[in-house]
Design an enzyme around this catalytic site. Structure first.
Site, PDB file in Angstrom:
ATOM      1  CB  CYS A  83      -0.870  -0.036   1.264  1.00 19.62           C
ATOM      2  SG  CYS A  83      -1.912   1.410   1.485  1.00 19.62           S
ATOM      3  CB  CYS A 193      -2.909   3.942  -5.617  1.00 20.11           C
ATOM      4  SG  CYS A 193      -4.194   3.083  -4.690  1.00 20.11           S
TER       5      CYS A 193
HETATM    6  N1  DGL Z   1      -3.755   0.463  -2.282  1.00 19.75           N
HETATM    7  C1  DGL Z   1      -3.583   1.640  -1.452  1.00 19.75           C
HETATM    8  C2  DGL Z   1      -2.364   2.419  -1.950  1.00 19.75           C
HETATM    9  O1  DGL Z   1      -1.523   1.857  -2.640  1.00 19.75           O
HETATM   10  C3  DGL Z   1      -4.863   2.412  -1.379  1.00 19.75           C
HETATM   11  C4  DGL Z   1      -4.909   3.384  -0.264  1.00 19.75           C
HETATM   12  C5  DGL Z   1      -6.281   3.712   0.211  1.00 19.75           C
HETATM   13  O2  DGL Z   1      -6.919   2.830   0.802  1.00 19.75           O
HETATM   14  O3  DGL Z   1      -6.710   4.855   0.029  1.00 19.75           O
HETATM   15  O4  DGL Z   1      -2.167   3.576  -1.629  1.00 19.75           O
END
Ligand code: DGL
Length: 294
Positions: A83, A193
């Site tokens: 993440c 993301c």
């Molecule tokens: N997959 C997460 C990232 O890479 C998402 C973050 C979120 O939940 O806003 O930032």
């Protein structure tokens, strides 16, 4: 290269923990399974508290630490914080507090700076990632001669969390984000993301071949391989009959929500029939939330 000689066969056989605020880390899991097929994986989607991009810094650090500790208690030999938002916000703290090796993720600014011919690149990421000191330092370090157009991807994590990767409304939302980048001359788009690689077909339908999409999941799998090697923690390849899948690492899927969307997305996008365990991973901030709601 640092090698930990005390790693035992049982520690090598232990699983790798992979965690994301929700389903996005599946894009990293996909790359890890393909690149390190002998490894066992425990995946945690913190979908009950996604998106992290709308949470405060303390909340993100609190969840990242609690889930990291939970994965250590499950026997994880290494942790991938899959993440960008959690990495940007709390990797230093978690590194300090956990006893196992850690791999974080960050937007692919460095590859974008190498690829871009127009010297203009767009970055789609959460607001928390874009405003973090870690992201600012990344741009200063690798993209001094690149014009970087930062666009918060409001609404995109929510769309992927409900398994929407192609609806007309989603494509229109994406269009509003990427067309201004094209107009400004960007030829490269960083998917900052881990949810966004699942939107690559929708993004392609807008940008065609005018942009190179930068997804770092394969680079993360390679980095994980290096870290496991440094610590002498690589699993031995599967031998016939030991029950591990030949086509990719076997995985245990856990969700702090009901798990239905995790199962759907794993089936639709990864071709995995995931039996999802619903897990409870309380933390200081979620206990406070529940006390307030009671
Ligand atoms: N997959 C997460 C990232 O890479 C998402 C973050 C979120 O939940 O806003 O930032």
């Amino acid at each position: 290269m640092q090698t930990h000689l005390n790693a035992t066969a049982s520690s090598c056989a232990a699983p790798i923990g992979i965690f994301d605020s929700g389903l996005g880390g599946l894009s990293v899991l996909r790359a890890v399974r393909a690149h390190l097929p002998a490894e066992q994986i425990v995946y945690v989607a913190d979908s009950r508290y996604a998106p992290y991009g709308q949470r405060d810094d303390d909340f993100i650090a609190d969840r990242t630490l609690a889930i990291g500790e939970w994965l250590v208690a499950q026997g994880a030999k290494a942790l991938v914080v899959a993440c960008n938002t959690a990495t940007a916000q709390s990797i230093a703290l978690v590194r300090e507090r956990l006893s196992i090796p850690l791999v974080g993720v960050e937007p692919g600014i460095k590859p974008a700076a190498l690829i871009s011919k127009s010297r203009v690149a767009g970055v789609l990421a959460t607001q928390v990632t874009l405003r973090s000191a870690r992201f600012q330092a990344l741009v200063e370090r690798h993209a001094a001669d690149l014009r970087v157009l930062c666009q918060p991807g409001h609404g995109l994590v929510e769309a992927v969390e409900r398994c929407d990767v192609s609806s007309p409304a989603l494509v229109e939302l994406l269009r509003g984000y990427v067309e201004p980048m094209l107009d400004a001359g960007a030829d490269t788009l960083v998917l900052g993301c881990t949810h966004y690689p699942f939107l690559d077909t929708a993004i392609r339908s807008i940008v065609g071949e005018r942009m190179t999409l930068v997804d770092t999941s394969v680079a993360i799998a390679r980095q994980l391989e290096r870290v496991l090697d440094q610590h002498g923690l690589r699993a031995q390849p599967a031998s016939p009959g030991d029950g591990r899948m030949a086509e990719g690492a076997s995985a245990r899927f856990c969700s702090t929500s009901d798990g239905a969307h995790l199962r759907t997305l794993a089936a639709a996008l990864l071709g995995i029939d995931a039996q999802v365990e619903c897990v409870s991973i309380p933390s200081r901030r979620t206990r406070e939330l529940e006390a307030d709601a009671a």
